[in-house]
Design an enzyme around this catalytic site. Structure first.
Site, mmCIF file in Angstrom:
data_model
loop_
_atom_site.group_PDB
_atom_site.id
_atom_site.type_symbol
_atom_site.label_atom_id
_atom_site.label_comp_id
_atom_site.label_asym_id
_atom_site.label_seq_id
_atom_site.Cartn_x
_atom_site.Cartn_y
_atom_site.Cartn_z
ATOM 1 N N GLN A 109 12.230 -38.328 24.800
ATOM 2 C CA GLN A 109 11.805 -37.303 23.709
ATOM 3 C C GLN A 109 12.687 -35.913 23.708
ATOM 4 O OE1 GLN A 109 8.172 -34.576 23.757
ATOM 5 N NE2 GLN A 109 7.513 -35.793 22.086
ATOM 6 N N TYR A 182 6.498 -26.355 16.448
ATOM 7 C CA TYR A 182 7.798 -26.311 17.174
ATOM 8 C C TYR A 182 8.935 -25.983 16.272
ATOM 9 C CZ TYR A 182 5.336 -27.732 21.298
ATOM 10 O OH TYR A 182 4.412 -28.065 22.508
ATOM 11 N N GLY A 341 -2.323 -39.931 26.832
ATOM 12 C CA GLY A 341 -1.564 -38.621 27.627
ATOM 13 C C GLY A 341 -2.403 -38.300 28.918
ATOM 14 N N ARG A 342 -3.273 -37.678 28.821
ATOM 15 C CA ARG A 342 -3.989 -36.924 30.058
ATOM 16 C C ARG A 342 -4.644 -38.081 30.641
ATOM 17 N NH1 ARG A 342 -6.959 -32.315 26.722
ATOM 18 N NH2 ARG A 342 -6.987 -34.027 25.364
ATOM 19 N N CYS A 384 -2.409 -32.917 37.502
ATOM 20 C CA CYS A 384 -3.737 -33.479 36.958
ATOM 21 C C CYS A 384 -4.917 -32.944 37.849
ATOM 22 C CB CYS A 384 -3.742 -34.772 37.048
ATOM 23 S SG CYS A 384 -5.341 -35.480 36.186
ATOM 24 N N ASN A 442 -22.560 -30.047 41.849
ATOM 25 C CA ASN A 442 -22.937 -29.289 40.493
ATOM 26 C C ASN A 442 -22.179 -30.003 39.479
ATOM 27 O OD1 ASN A 442 -23.893 -27.237 41.969
ATOM 28 N ND2 ASN A 442 -21.790 -26.166 42.436
#
Length: 665
Positions: A109, A182, A341-342, A384, A442
């Site tokens: 990219q 951008y 992606g994530r 991450c 939790n």
């Protein structure tokens, strides 16, 4: 392979390049993956190779700059194919050869720059640039207008960068970007572009920058070298630094769908071989980097609009980790390629696991953005939250234990579960004790709202993983100091978590904890005061408002989310705007004085008033629960305190702490 998902594993071509399946790794900022000369360091090489090994058909690197003179980026922020071409080619060649060994393809990219949206931590002392003298996104500065000579220089460097990428073994490039606001997108959008020369005015002129880039690359690299484009057909800009929320009626100041369709057709006619579609801008960051408050597959409708307008492959990202959702997008003709992606940060083997029918073993992304965008934003580092190995696969990986040890773990929250997972993988014998009826700690109440569903998926993943690893788990069993002392364990890990803070608000008993309300142990009624405007309080208030409750947040700080952080701006800004949008009243610089028969007496920034409420819900933080550790710390030779029991924080640090300790036992 599950036959149901077979279509996701069909081959497809982008230009002359054939992908082995329909999965691409979406570009994410490669902060920390470059060396001092702009090459890929071993972190970066291992990181991208791991995703190719994990089955992804196309790897798209994060942004790499072609120019470091007109818009300086403070080398070595990210890799750069033009800074030291020989070195870039040498390091990249090692990476592309390893990736090709897994029959995967890789595109580099290339970015023309950030312009008005450069994140301040990456900007340093360098002046921001833009197509026109416009406001910077984050700073109280006016950007400097680029000259035509500078534009031509950047275009030439795109050709140089792509040529070096081709020599380095990359199969194609992606241009960053006519998307998200951008620099090249700023030229394309009239709201930002006020020029009167050949790069301003009509749409064709505003797209001239993007056109000349693809023409230059094709001239330098040949027509059979694919050039793709990251593209947003809609911006969701209400005004400077103001974005729109899902479902909100507003006047689009950026690019809207009609122009988005026209621009897509033009860009393809210029020579772009595929469009990688999303929506949004830095002014509406929660669209470009969707938090858990956005629905899954949010870009699919926009990808389909683009797909129906052009005759090249369309990629679609945006919370696409549900395979049924991904399959439907392909079958409905919304897109050709699923971009992850994530989810690939969270689990590098996601694609292979799906192909092998091992869906329960896929570690979920939480869309928390604390390990990825939050750390990029604050520390210029990509990681991450749920996968401590992301971007440090080999330097931070696991090695077999020299001697197998029996390790008692007190607490089955995420810290205890992660410690058990890592210990078992290394050959130790962890034994988990959880006083509640199930693992999760939790995360169980925290995952109650529908927008937090992935928190519960993470719990389910730990349950499945520990079962597969043969870890002994004892629920409904509290590991006391006496049991530990009488055991013959080699090591003890205390991961007993934290408890909600509680304080007395007077004689009326309608005061509850957030946990009790989330788990529906109590009835909150129709009018609720939430005490505390941190992340827990705001998410609780949002959930209650979605259920039709009348909610008031009382926060002692001057603003919401004041003590949380660093949260990714996409998450915090969307949540801050959702609160008033959903009709939730907010009282900052305020505090509860006492409960009353009607509700509560509140000091609202000096104005004492009574607020009607059926319940007052405390979301004022947590206290570490480490009583067992305090009883044992002088008696046990090898004892560790981790997670919230050590210091109340977030899911990321609970997991990271556990991983670090367990990998070194």
């Amino acid at each position: 392979m599950l036959k149901k998902y077979q279509k996701l594993f069909e081959t497809i071509k982008i230009g002359s390049v054939e992908m082995k399946n329909r999965f691409a790794m979406a570009p994410m900022g490669p902060l920390g993956l470059a060396d001092a000369e702009g090459g890929f360091n071993h972190r970066g090489i291992d990181y991208y190779t791991a995703r190719a090994k994990g089955g992804t058909g196309l790897i798209i690197t994060g942004v790499t700059f072609v120019d470091n003179e007109i818009e300086e980026h403070g080398m070595p922020n990210v890799p750069c194919s033009t800074h030291n071409p020989v070195h870039f080619i040498r390091t990249s060649r090692e990476m592309t050869e390893r990736i090709h060994a897994y029959d995967a393809k890789i595109f580099l990219q290339l970015s023309g720059g950030f312009g008005r949206v450069t994140i301040p931590t990456n900007l340093g002392e360098y002046p921001p640039v833009a197509p026109s003298p416009i406001k910077h996104r984050w700073l109280d500065k006016t950007c400097r207008e680029l000259t035509v000579e500078e534009i031509k220089s950047i275009i030439k460097k795109f050709g140089d960068g792509a040529y070096n990428a081709k020599r380095a073994g990359f199969d194609g490039v992606q241009i960053h970007a006519v998307h998200e606001g951008y620099l090249i997108d700023q030229f394309a959008i009239s709201f930002f572009n006020h020029r009167t020369d050949e790069y301003g005015g009509c749409l064709e002129n505003r797209l001239r920058f993007a056109r000349e880039i693809v023409e230059e690359i094709k001239k330098r690299c040949g027509e059979d070298f694919p050039v793709t484009l990251r593209y947003s057909p809609k911006s969701f800009i209400k005004d400077w630094r103001e974005g729109a929320l899902p479902g909100e009626e507003f006047e689009e100041k950026g690019r809207d769908i009609p122009e988005g369709i026209e621009a897509a057709k033009l860009l393809v006619s210029y020579g772009y071989d595929a469009l990688d579609v999303d929506v949004g801008s830095y002014d509406s960051w929660w669209w470009s980097h969707p938090p858990m408050y956005q629905e899954k597959g949010l870009y699919i409708p926009y990808a389909k609009i683009v797909k129906e307008a052009v005759n090249v492959p369309v990629l679609c990202a945006g919370r696409m980790d549900n395979p049924d959702l991904a399959l439907k997008a392909i079958e409905d003709g919304a897109c050709d390629i699923i971009s992850l992606g994530r989810p690939l940060l969270a689990d590098s083997d996601l694609v292979n696991k799906l192909r092998g029918g091992k869906l329960k073993s896929i570690r979920p992304c939480l869309s928390c953005q604390e390990g990825c965008m939050g750390r990029i934003q604050e520390y210029s580092a990509l990681n991450c939250a749920v996968n401590p190995e992301a971007c440090r696969e080999t330097i931070h990986g696991l090695t077999p234990a020299l001697k197998s040890k029996t390790v008692l773990i007190a607490g089955g929250g995420v810290a205890g579960c992660e410690a058990a997972r890592v210990l078992a993988l290394r050959g130790h014998k962890p034994v988990v004790y959880e006083k509640r009826s199930r693992l999760g700690g939790n995360l169980i109440p925290g995952g109650t709202p529908d927008f937090k569903e992935d928190d519960l998926l993470l719990v389910a993943w730990y349950e499945e993983t520990l079962k597969d690893l043969g870890v002994e788990v004892n629920c409904n069993t509290e590991l006391t100091a006496e049991i530990i002392k009488s055991s013959e364990a080699d090591t003890v890990i205390i991961a007993t978590g934290s408890k909600p803070k509680i304080f007395n608000l007077g004689e009326y008993n309608n005061v509850f904890t957030a946990e009790d309300v989330l788990l529906e142990k109590v009835n909150s009624g129709n009018e609720v005061i939430v005490v505390g405007g941190g992340l827990v309080g705001c998410e609780l208030a949002l959930w209650l408002a979605q259920k039709g409750k009348k909610v008031t947040i009382v926060e002692i700080q001057k603003k919401l989310l004041a003590l949380n952080g660093p949260l990714c701006h996409a998450n915090s800004e969307m949540l801050e705007r959702l609160i008033p949008y959903k009709g939730i009243e907010v009282l900052t610089s305020s505090k509860i004085i006492k409960t009353t028969e009607k509700g509560a007496l509140v000091d609202a920034a000096g104005d004492i008033r009574e607020i009607s409420a059926d319940s007052i819900v405390l979301a004022v933080g947590y206290n570490s629960e480490k009583s067992v550790y305090e009883q044992l710390k002088y008696d046990i030779g090898d004892i560790h305190l981790i997670g919230d029991a050590r210091k109340v924080s977030n899911i990321m640090y609970a997991i990271w702490d556990a991983y670090e300790v367990a990998r070194n036992i």
